[in-house]
Motif scaffolding. Sequence first.
Motif, short mmCIF file in Angstrom:
data_model
loop_
_atom_site.label_atom_id
_atom_site.label_comp_id
_atom_site.label_asym_id
_atom_site.label_seq_id
_atom_site.Cartn_x
_atom_site.Cartn_y
_atom_site.Cartn_z
N GLN A 140 0.92 -1.23 0.12
CA GLN A 140 -0.05 -0.04 -0.08
C GLN A 140 0.67 1.36 0.07
O GLN A 140 0.40 2.27 -0.25
CB GLN A 140 -1.21 0.09 1.23
CG GLN A 140 -1.82 -1.07 1.08
CD GLN A 140 -2.65 -1.16 2.27
OE1 GLN A 140 -2.45 -0.56 3.24
NE2 GLN A 140 -3.33 -2.54 2.45
N SER A 141 2.15 1.08 0.09
CA SER A 141 3.01 2.28 0.33
C SER A 141 3.22 2.84 -1.30
O SER A 141 3.51 2.01 -2.10
CB SER A 141 4.42 1.79 0.96
OG SER A 141 5.14 3.04 0.66
N ASP A 142 3.49 4.20 -1.07
CA ASP A 142 3.91 4.85 -2.26
C ASP A 142 5.20 4.94 -2.67
O ASP A 142 5.81 5.58 -3.54
CB ASP A 142 2.93 5.98 -2.68
CG ASP A 142 3.26 7.37 -1.66
OD1 ASP A 142 4.28 6.76 -0.76
OD2 ASP A 142 2.93 8.45 -1.79
N LYS A 143 6.11 4.52 -1.54
CA LYS A 143 7.37 4.51 -1.68
C LYS A 143 8.12 3.09 -2.06
O LYS A 143 9.30 3.01 -1.98
CB LYS A 143 7.93 4.88 -0.31
CG LYS A 143 7.51 6.23 0.35
CD LYS A 143 8.05 6.49 1.47
CE LYS A 143 7.64 8.08 1.78
NZ LYS A 143 6.93 8.09 3.24
N ILE A 144 7.37 2.32 -2.71
CA ILE A 144 8.01 0.89 -3.11
C ILE A 144 7.83 1.03 -4.70
O ILE A 144 6.80 1.48 -5.38
CB ILE A 144 7.19 -0.26 -2.52
CG1 ILE A 144 8.11 -1.43 -2.81
CG2 ILE A 144 5.81 -0.44 -2.74
CD1 ILE A 144 7.81 -2.41 -1.62
N SER A 145 8.75 0.20 -5.39
CA SER A 145 8.89 0.22 -6.62
C SER A 145 7.66 -0.57 -7.36
O SER A 145 7.19 -1.53 -6.73
CB SER A 145 10.33 -0.14 -7.32
OG SER A 145 10.29 -1.40 -6.96
N VAL A 146 7.45 -0.41 -8.58
CA VAL A 146 6.45 -1.29 -9.30
C VAL A 146 6.91 -2.66 -9.16
O VAL A 146 6.16 -3.38 -9.23
CB VAL A 146 6.23 -0.70 -10.57
CG1 VAL A 146 5.00 -1.62 -11.44
CG2 VAL A 146 5.41 0.62 -10.66
N LYS A 147 8.17 -2.92 -9.54
CA LYS A 147 8.82 -4.17 -9.38
C LYS A 147 8.59 -4.98 -8.35
O LYS A 147 8.27 -6.13 -8.19
CB LYS A 147 10.31 -4.24 -9.96
CG LYS A 147 10.80 -5.75 -9.89
CD LYS A 147 12.36 -5.14 -9.99
CE LYS A 147 13.30 -6.58 -9.89
NZ LYS A 147 14.83 -6.30 -9.88
N ASP A 148 8.85 -4.31 -7.28
CA ASP A 148 8.50 -4.80 -5.65
C ASP A 148 7.25 -5.03 -5.72
O ASP A 148 6.83 -6.06 -5.08
CB ASP A 148 9.21 -3.90 -4.69
CG ASP A 148 10.65 -3.97 -4.74
OD1 ASP A 148 11.44 -4.85 -5.30
OD2 ASP A 148 11.32 -3.05 -3.99
N LYS A 149 6.27 -4.31 -6.09
CA LYS A 149 4.81 -4.33 -5.80
C LYS A 149 4.61 -5.58 -6.43
O LYS A 149 3.59 -6.63 -6.22
CB LYS A 149 4.02 -3.25 -6.24
CG LYS A 149 4.18 -1.73 -5.46
CD LYS A 149 3.24 -0.97 -5.75
CE LYS A 149 3.33 0.30 -4.67
NZ LYS A 149 2.01 1.14 -4.50
N ALA A 150 5.09 -6.09 -7.66
CA ALA A 150 4.66 -6.97 -8.39
C ALA A 150 5.11 -8.31 -7.66
O ALA A 150 4.25 -9.39 -7.60
CB ALA A 150 5.34 -7.19 -9.94
N ILE A 151 5.98 -8.29 -7.22
CA ILE A 151 6.73 -9.55 -6.38
C ILE A 151 5.73 -9.86 -5.12
O ILE A 151 5.66 -11.07 -4.76
CB ILE A 151 8.13 -9.83 -6.28
CG1 ILE A 151 8.74 -8.69 -5.31
CG2 ILE A 151 9.08 -9.83 -7.63
CD1 ILE A 151 10.10 -8.92 -4.74
N ILE A 152 5.25 -8.64 -4.43
CA ILE A 152 4.76 -8.85 -3.37
C ILE A 152 3.14 -9.31 -3.85
O ILE A 152 2.82 -10.26 -3.10
CB ILE A 152 4.37 -7.39 -2.65
CG1 ILE A 152 5.64 -6.92 -2.11
CG2 ILE A 152 3.37 -7.38 -1.60
CD1 ILE A 152 5.66 -5.61 -1.55
N ILE A 153 2.62 -8.90 -4.80
CA ILE A 153 1.27 -9.27 -5.35
C ILE A 153 1.53 -10.92 -5.73
O ILE A 153 0.40 -11.60 -5.46
CB ILE A 153 0.71 -8.57 -6.40
CG1 ILE A 153 0.43 -7.10 -6.14
CG2 ILE A 153 -0.42 -9.09 -7.26
CD1 ILE A 153 0.14 -5.98 -7.02
N GLY A 154 2.35 -11.17 -6.26
CA GLY A 154 2.86 -12.75 -6.69
C GLY A 154 2.78 -13.48 -5.31
O GLY A 154 2.19 -14.48 -5.24
N ALA A 155 3.49 -13.04 -4.26
CA ALA A 155 3.46 -13.74 -3.01
C ALA A 155 2.29 -13.87 -2.31
O ALA A 155 1.90 -14.86 -1.66
CB ALA A 155 4.76 -13.14 -2.25
#
Length: 132
Positions: free
Chosen positions: A45-60
Amino acid sequence: MELPDFMSYANKFTQSDFVEKISRIAKRAGSKLVYAALILYYTLQSDKISVKDKAIIIGALGYLISPLDVIPDAIPIAGLGDDMAVLLFVLNKIWGNVSDDVKDKAKERLNKWFDDDEINEIDDLFTPDQGM
C-alpha cells in the motif's frame, strides 16, 4: 527447498481475499507467517515502493491466498510451509524498503489474533540466522 513459481499467482491476489484468508488461518498459521504476510500487505500500500517490488509482493500474496499451491494448505504443518518460504523470500528482497510504520502497523494488527507470548515469537523472524 526450491521455491515455486509464485509470480504465476499474481492474478489470485485481491485485498478482500487476503483479509479473509489471514482471518481464517491466523491461529493455525502462527504469528510469524501472519506478521510476514501483513508486512507485505502494508508495504504494498506504500507509494514509496517500486512497481517491480509491488509485483513480487502481489505474486507472493496471491500464492498465499490461492488454494492451489505446491503443498495444499489443508495438509497439517507442511501445508503452510511453502507459503512461509515464499513470504520470507520476498521479504528478504524488499526488507530495505519496509518502513518502521509498516512493521508497527503489522504488529498492532497481530493483537487481533494472538496473545503477547505468540506475538513475541516474531522477534526472531528476522535474525541473521533466519536469512534476513
